[in-house]
Design an enzyme around this catalytic site. Structure first.
Site, PDB file in Angstrom:
ATOM      1  N   LYS A 165      33.057  48.931  32.290  1.00 45.28           N
ATOM      2  CA  LYS A 165      32.992  47.514  31.921  1.00 45.28           C
ATOM      3  C   LYS A 165      31.552  47.015  31.889  1.00 45.28           C
ATOM      4  O   LYS A 165      31.175  46.224  31.019  1.00 45.28           O
ATOM      5  CB  LYS A 165      33.797  46.671  32.922  1.00 45.28           C
ATOM      6  CG  LYS A 165      35.296  46.711  32.741  1.00 45.28           C
ATOM      7  CD  LYS A 165      35.946  45.750  33.731  1.00 45.28           C
ATOM      8  CE  LYS A 165      37.443  45.786  33.648  1.00 45.28           C
ATOM      9  NZ  LYS A 165      38.076  44.873  34.630  1.00 45.28           N
ATOM     10  N   ARG A 169      42.275  59.301  35.578  1.00 46.24           N
ATOM     11  CA  ARG A 169      41.970  58.263  34.611  1.00 46.24           C
ATOM     12  C   ARG A 169      41.694  58.882  33.246  1.00 46.24           C
ATOM     13  O   ARG A 169      41.359  60.056  33.128  1.00 46.24           O
ATOM     14  CB  ARG A 169      40.777  57.427  35.066  1.00 46.24           C
ATOM     15  CG  ARG A 169      39.465  58.160  35.143  1.00 46.24           C
ATOM     16  CD  ARG A 169      38.353  57.229  35.596  1.00 46.24           C
ATOM     17  NE  ARG A 169      38.140  56.147  34.646  1.00 46.24           N
ATOM     18  CZ  ARG A 169      37.464  55.049  34.922  1.00 46.24           C
ATOM     19  NH1 ARG A 169      36.947  54.859  36.132  1.00 46.24           N
ATOM     20  NH2 ARG A 169      37.298  54.113  34.001  1.00 46.24           N
ATOM     21  N   GLU A 223      41.611  43.207  37.202  1.00 44.39           N
ATOM     22  CA  GLU A 223      40.684  42.164  37.615  1.00 44.39           C
ATOM     23  C   GLU A 223      40.268  41.408  36.348  1.00 44.39           C
ATOM     24  O   GLU A 223      39.854  42.033  35.380  1.00 44.39           O
ATOM     25  CB  GLU A 223      39.465  42.769  38.294  1.00 44.39           C
ATOM     26  CG  GLU A 223      39.780  43.544  39.558  1.00 44.39           C
ATOM     27  CD  GLU A 223      38.556  44.265  40.092  1.00 44.39           C
ATOM     28  OE1 GLU A 223      37.631  43.588  40.585  1.00 44.39           O
ATOM     29  OE2 GLU A 223      38.517  45.502  40.005  1.00 44.39           O
TER      30      GLU A 223
END
Length: 552
Positions: free
Chosen positions: A269, A259, A33
């Site tokens: 983020k 992850r 994104e």
């Protein structure tokens, strides 16, 4: 370069799919994104998606899932492309955007409405949360769930035309409000957002959700293995439901892997943005940041990052990885490839009283101790030089292997010297050391029997160059800043950056290219700053120290 991790369950799946004929060509995708800079966790995802395609003769797409224009920007799009290239990968064909498929996605939303599998809902956000239920209680059907196909088509068309305000209506899939999987409780497909989009401008005032768009984008692009991190495992039934209930061109399958969560590191983020917006760091590319651009500016190499991703493997479980493993990979790469140089970060003047004032010798030294192909560099040697203040003591015990009054030490690639006296300021601080050279201790036939206690670095006071040196350390002092008590900001390392304005470096470093890395002997690994370094003002960032703790 071999890119397939040694431990990778995904490679086993792909090998089986190729052997069984389920797929004839492996197609993966990296779907960021564009709402922030990539970080070390994304580097792992990049290595998995591009690496698996590369290892199996397939292809990998770079696709921006740009369905949330309020948080997205062209800056992020450009930085992500630069990061992927810098890591050594190239996507297949042109860069792709979810926004390029907006019309197709809308047409499929209309198809679901026509099939009685989607409806326009008027519940506001608070009401929708109430109707959704909890993890232990089923949800309740929306009072708008049984609208007719005709009414839903009319309302959806009017949503698209901009007749309603933000939050007034959404389009939802009609699945199962009693499902134990919360993602299956009539999820939102479209919401109203009256903001301009960086790719489509003002063409759209409704935007698809990530969950609705993602699987269909994979199908449009012929993706065979849609690989994502483990938090999307609960979304997979929804991913499959859309694929099963829409007339898509192909049948991608989603797989999840654990992850990357390095110790002493934040990868959220939102929290990284807080560091930038709060001025804690100088920007997204601050060398203390775990962003790819930050690691690049600090002097980490693509090869070392890829090696690290291989070292940790690809598994089905989440866990914290010791960041020292990454530091080990960096040191190993730089030790093999970084040219050597001398720098004095804490300078102390040393005068060789027996050396003529007007004499200049051009000494030579190898750029690398084991790589002759890198050649040699010139080291101007003069009467006055700088040594590091930590390399001199008036008195010391036998364990101290550097310069002591009345003792001898070798200047690296130059003479053996002996310290004679010191000059002190009014406060009693040593400001200058006087020494003399020992004859016949340089060149091809140094004097026999000369055994200095150690070797120290030096730089000519008249021919060396002053430089700014930025000494970086870990940004956080706590191993798990995201899980520690209190605010994560409470665990910032106050010593994460120290700037030294008056360091001295050997003159060859003036010609260093931005992003060129070096080992400053006995100091650590440093890199010429990507943006600030110039011949007029050399600027070097500390990449990492010489000592490895992970592999002790």
């Amino acid at each position: 370069m071999e890119t397939t991790p040694a431990s990778n369950f995904l490679q086993t799946i792909i090998s089986d799919d190729l052997a069984s004929g389920r797929v004839t060509e492996v197609v993966t995708r990296f779907p960021p994104e564009p709402n922030g800079y990539l970080h070390i966790g994304h580097a792992k995802s990049i290595s998995v998606n591009f690496g698996l395609a590369e290892a199996n003769g397939g292809r990998c797409n770079l696709r921006f899932d740009d369905t949330n224009p309020e948080k997205e920007s062209q800056e992020f799009i450009e930085s992500i492309q630069a990061d992927v290239r810098w890591l050594g990968y190239q996507w297949d064909g042109e860069v792709r955007f979810a926004s390029a498929y907006f019309q197709q996605l809308y047409d499929w939303a209309v198809y679901l409405v026509e099939q009685g599998q989607a409806y326009v809902c008027d519940l506001n956000a608070e009401q929708a949360r109430e109707y959704r239920g909890t993890l232990t209680e089923p949800g309740r059907n929306s009072p708008y769930r049984e609208r007719s196909v005709e009414e839903n088509l009319d309302l959806l068309g009017r949503m698209k035309a901009g007749e309603f305000g933000e939050g007034e209506k959404v389009l939802r899939a009609k699945i199962d409000m009693a499902s134990p999987n919360m993602n299956m409780r009539d999820p939102i497909l479209y919401r109203i957002r009256k903001v301009a989009h960086h790719q489509t401008g003002t063409d759209w005032v409704i935007y698809p959700t990530y969950d609705f768009a993602h699987g269909q984008e994979d199908a449009i692009e012929g993706v065979t293995h849609s690989i994502c991190t483990l938090e999307f495992e609960d979304h997979r039934p929804l991913y499959d439901w859309f694929i099963d209930n829409l007339p898509v061109q192909s049948r991608p399958r989603q797989y999840e892997f654990g992850r990357l969560n390095p110790s002493f590191t934040i990868t959220s983020k939102r929290k990284l943005k807080m560091l930038v917006d709060g001025g804690v760091v100088a920007g997204w590319d601050d060398p203390r940041m775990p962003t790819v651009s930050g690691m690049r500016r600090r002097g980490y190499t693509p090869a070392a990052i890829r090696k690290f991703c291989d070292m940790i493997g690809t598994t089905r479980s989440d866990g914290v990885v010791d960041v020292a493993m990454l530091e080990f990979a960096i040191r190993e790469d730089l030790n093999e490839n970084a040219p050597r140089a001398m720098a004095v970060i804490n300078p102390l003047k040393l005068v060789l009283t027996d050396y003529p004032e007007d004499k200049l010798e051009e000494l030579t030294a190898p750029h690398h101790p084991s790589r002759e192909e890198l050649g040699e560099r010139l080291l101007p040697f003069t009467r006055e030089i700088y040594i590091d203040a930590d390399d001199f003591r008036e008195e010391a015990n036998k364990k101290y292997k550097r310069l002591v009054l009345g003792k001898r030490v070798r200047l690296r690639n130059a003479y053996v010297i002996e310290a004679d006296e010191v000059i002190k300021d009014a406060d009693g601080n040593v400001v200058e050391v006087h020494a003399h050279t020992i004859a016949n201790t340089i060149g091809e036939n140094p004097e026999d029997g000369i055994k200095p206690k150690g070797v120290i670095q030096w730089v000519s006071a008249s021919h060396g160059k002053q430089a700014e040196v930025r000494l970086y350390d870990r940004l956080f002092s706590h191993e798990s800043p995201d899980r520690a008590e209190g605010d994560f900001m409470d665990h910032l390392n106050p010593e994460s950056l120290r700037v030294v304005e008056g360091a001295w470096v050997e003159p060859s470093l003036v010609n260093a290219q931005p992003e060129q890395g070096f080992q400053f002997e006995r100091e650590g690994y440093f890199v010429a700053d990507r943006f600030d370094h110039s011949a007029d003002k050399p600027v070097f960032n500390k990449t990492i120290g010489l000592r490895d703790t992970w592999n002790d």
